[in-house]
Design a protein around this motif. Structure first.
Motif, PDB file in Angstrom:
ATOM      1  N   VAL A   1       0.846  -1.207   0.000  1.00  0.00           N
ATOM      2  CA  VAL A   1       0.000   0.000   0.000  1.00  0.00           C
ATOM      3  C   VAL A   1       0.871   1.242   0.000  1.00  0.00           C
ATOM      4  O   VAL A   1       0.623   2.193  -0.754  1.00  0.00           O
ATOM      5  CB  VAL A   1      -0.960  -0.005   1.204  1.00  0.00           C
ATOM      6  CG1 VAL A   1      -1.661   1.327   1.351  1.00  0.00           C
ATOM      7  CG2 VAL A   1      -1.974  -1.127   1.049  1.00  0.00           C
ATOM      8  N   TRP A   2       1.909   1.276   0.818  1.00  0.00           N
ATOM      9  CA  TRP A   2       2.808   2.433   0.865  1.00  0.00           C
ATOM     10  C   TRP A   2       3.498   2.632  -0.481  1.00  0.00           C
ATOM     11  O   TRP A   2       3.628   3.752  -0.969  1.00  0.00           O
ATOM     12  CB  TRP A   2       3.839   2.237   1.973  1.00  0.00           C
ATOM     13  CG  TRP A   2       4.840   3.339   2.060  1.00  0.00           C
ATOM     14  CD1 TRP A   2       4.667   4.563   2.635  1.00  0.00           C
ATOM     15  CD2 TRP A   2       6.169   3.335   1.516  1.00  0.00           C
ATOM     16  NE1 TRP A   2       5.806   5.302   2.503  1.00  0.00           N
ATOM     17  CE2 TRP A   2       6.752   4.575   1.817  1.00  0.00           C
ATOM     18  CE3 TRP A   2       6.925   2.391   0.828  1.00  0.00           C
ATOM     19  CZ2 TRP A   2       8.029   4.896   1.438  1.00  0.00           C
ATOM     20  CZ3 TRP A   2       8.205   2.716   0.446  1.00  0.00           C
ATOM     21  CH2 TRP A   2       8.741   3.959   0.747  1.00  0.00           C
TER      22      TRP A   2
ATOM     23  N   THR B   1       2.509   1.770  -3.511  1.00  0.00           N
ATOM     24  CA  THR B   1       1.605   2.246  -4.553  1.00  0.00           C
ATOM     25  C   THR B   1       1.142   3.673  -4.298  1.00  0.00           C
ATOM     26  O   THR B   1       0.818   4.392  -5.243  1.00  0.00           O
ATOM     27  CB  THR B   1       0.383   1.320  -4.685  1.00  0.00           C
ATOM     28  OG1 THR B   1      -0.267   1.219  -3.418  1.00  0.00           O
ATOM     29  CG2 THR B   1       0.795  -0.053  -5.155  1.00  0.00           C
ATOM     30  N   MET B   2       1.120   4.103  -3.056  1.00  0.00           N
ATOM     31  CA  MET B   2       0.687   5.472  -2.771  1.00  0.00           C
ATOM     32  C   MET B   2       1.764   6.495  -3.098  1.00  0.00           C
ATOM     33  O   MET B   2       1.467   7.561  -3.638  1.00  0.00           O
ATOM     34  CB  MET B   2       0.296   5.613  -1.300  1.00  0.00           C
ATOM     35  CG  MET B   2      -1.023   5.006  -0.949  1.00  0.00           C
ATOM     36  SD  MET B   2      -1.394   5.137   0.800  1.00  0.00           S
ATOM     37  CE  MET B   2      -1.452   6.898   1.028  1.00  0.00           C
ATOM     38  N   PHE B   3       3.022   6.208  -2.779  1.00  0.00           N
ATOM     39  CA  PHE B   3       4.056   7.224  -2.865  1.00  0.00           C
ATOM     40  C   PHE B   3       5.044   7.025  -4.002  1.00  0.00           C
ATOM     41  O   PHE B   3       5.908   7.855  -4.213  1.00  0.00           O
ATOM     42  CB  PHE B   3       4.826   7.291  -1.545  1.00  0.00           C
ATOM     43  CG  PHE B   3       3.946   7.694  -0.397  1.00  0.00           C
ATOM     44  CD1 PHE B   3       3.391   8.949  -0.331  1.00  0.00           C
ATOM     45  CD2 PHE B   3       3.658   6.797   0.614  1.00  0.00           C
ATOM     46  CE1 PHE B   3       2.576   9.323   0.715  1.00  0.00           C
ATOM     47  CE2 PHE B   3       2.850   7.151   1.671  1.00  0.00           C
ATOM     48  CZ  PHE B   3       2.309   8.426   1.722  1.00  0.00           C
TER      49      PHE B   3
ATOM     50  N   GLY C   1       4.178   6.477  -7.364  1.00  0.00           N
ATOM     51  CA  GLY C   1       3.518   6.566  -8.657  1.00  0.00           C
ATOM     52  C   GLY C   1       4.320   7.467  -9.573  1.00  0.00           C
ATOM     53  O   GLY C   1       5.389   7.971  -9.232  1.00  0.00           O
TER      54      GLY C   1
END
Length: 50
Positions: A19-20, A22-24, A26
């Motif tokens: 999750v981390w 894919t969030m930061f 990109g």
């Protein structure tokens, strides 16, 4: 029992990491184009007034 706790901890770490990531990580935001040039319609009116 400790093996189940270890497996659950590894699974939780992997979930948080994915999750981390894919969030930061990109693609970077694109910069907007500069508006230095005048639109073609305005430049025609200035060059050839009617």
């Amino acid at each position: 029992m400790w093996l189940l706790a270890l497996e659950a901890g590894v699974a939780m770490f992997m979930l948080i990491f994915i999750v981390w990531w894919t969030m930061f990580h990109g693609r970077a935001p694109e910069t907007p184009p500069k508006e230095d040039k005048k639109p073609i319609e305005q430049s025609k009116d200035i060059e050839n007034p009617q």
